[in-house]
Design an enzyme around this catalytic site. Structure first.
Site, PDB file in Angstrom:
ATOM      1  CG  HIS A 120      -1.430   1.292   1.711  1.00  0.00           C
ATOM      2  ND1 HIS A 120      -0.844   2.146   2.705  1.00  0.00           N
ATOM      3  CD2 HIS A 120      -2.265   2.147   1.207  1.00  0.00           C
ATOM      4  CE1 HIS A 120      -1.765   3.245   2.778  1.00  0.00           C
ATOM      5  NE2 HIS A 120      -2.363   3.264   1.937  1.00  0.00           N
ATOM      6  NE  ARG A 124      -3.448  11.844   3.911  1.00  0.00           N
ATOM      7  CZ  ARG A 124      -2.599  10.772   4.380  1.00  0.00           C
ATOM      8  NH1 ARG A 124      -2.179   9.887   3.820  1.00  0.00           N
ATOM      9  NH2 ARG A 124      -2.608  10.772   5.628  1.00  0.00           N
ATOM     10  N   GLY A 269     -18.146  11.595  -0.399  1.00  0.00           N
ATOM     11  CA  GLY A 269     -18.936  11.274  -1.560  1.00  0.00           C
ATOM     12  C   GLY A 269     -17.771  10.785  -2.937  1.00  0.00           C
ATOM     13  N   GLY A 270     -17.005  10.084  -2.622  1.00  0.00           N
ATOM     14  CA  GLY A 270     -15.895   9.798  -3.548  1.00  0.00           C
ATOM     15  C   GLY A 270     -16.517   8.455  -4.216  1.00  0.00           C
TER      16      GLY A 270
END
Length: 286
Positions: A120, A124, A269-270
């Site tokens: 992983h 960001r 809301g991705g």
């Protein structure tokens, strides 16, 4: 993909995450080719709308299923909008003003061969009333090789030490603490680094923390393909495959119950398919 209007810092970060995505995907496709596979990434753009109907950015889901990478997702996104009042209280700098901007890259690789570690990585850039970088990478082998663990950690220590000698011990511990499954009392894997809230109070801060974030991405691109190539042609037994499937169940539990990135994506809301690309293609619970 519809993007919000970006300022210079936001555009710089967004451009880097897209560049890193392209480099990683090209390298992973090269590995598939070396294994005799013609697998390649499918890129699926998606758009996001805010609750009031206004455009809220979007992203691109990159997904490949091959001979070496049983399932690997490499996603980029750039979104903006307003957190719900309740969720805003849990986000750095959003308690008094729920407006936000976020851009980043997120990667999860599940490998066909149980001797090859799953992995992983994400980095960001977030903006609320504060601005900061975050991210990291961690190795998740169903069958651990201590030399692989050591090489992975050594490479990220090099990336950290180039910026601050305190980074590696601090961010390694953060990863150890974060990637832990309390209800199982086990770690998800063998760790790596995890960092957050590298704040930007000046343009100099932005340049320094952006440089570190870039080096984290470059470290991943350097070390993980080497580990894949070392193990991908090894044979495996039915028992080893079984161990991989059970281990994947633990991985899924962490991502669905504890992972902050999963929560952030769903709360804002991705794209659900892009958010849940972290889940393995096959898993077992005993």
């Amino acid at each position: 993909m519809t993007s919000p209007t970006l300022d210079a810092q936001q555009l710089t970060a967004q451009s880097w995450f897209a560049e890193l995505r392209d480099s990683i995907c090209a390298e992973f496709e090269k590995i598939e080719s070396e294994a005799g596979s013609n697998a390649s990434f499918d890129y699926i753009p998606w758009d996001r709308s805010n609750p009031d109907g206004s455009p809220g950015g979007g992203g691109v889901q990159g997904l490949m299923k091959g001979q070496v990478f049983e399932k690997v997702g490499v996603n980029i996104s750039t979104v903006d909008g307003k957190f719900s009042e309740e969720f805003a209280k849990s986000i750095h700098g959003a308690g008094d003003d729920p407006q936000f901007f976020a851009t980043g890259i997120s990667l999860v690789g599940h490998m066909k061969n149980p001797h090859v570690p799953a992995v992983h990585m994400n980095t960001r850039f977030l903006c609320t009333t504060k601005r900061w970088f975050g991210g990291g990478a961690d190795l998740n082998p169903p069958l651990e090789y201590e030399e692989d663990t050591s090489e992975f950690h050594t490479r990220f220590k090099q990336a950290c030490d180039a910026h601050d000698p305190e980074y590696y011990p601090k961010y390694k511990k953060w990863a150890d603490d974060y990637f832990y499954i309390p209800h199982r009392k086990v770690h998800r894997g063998v760790g790596g680094i995890f960092f957050d809230h590298l704040e930007l109070d000046s343009e100099e801060d932005f340049q320094q923390n952006f440089a570190f974030t870039q080096d984290v991405g470059r470290a991943f691109l350097d070390i993980f393909p080497k580990l894949v190539r070392k193990r991908m042609n090894m044979s495996w037994t039915a028992e080893e495959k079984e161990q991989q499937l059970v281990w994947r169940g633990r991985y899924a539990e962490f991502n669905l119950v504890y992972d902050r990135g999963t929560t952030f994506g769903l709360k804002t809301g991705g794209n659900v398919d892009a958010i849940l690309m972290s889940l393995p293609p096959e898993a077992k619970w005993t």
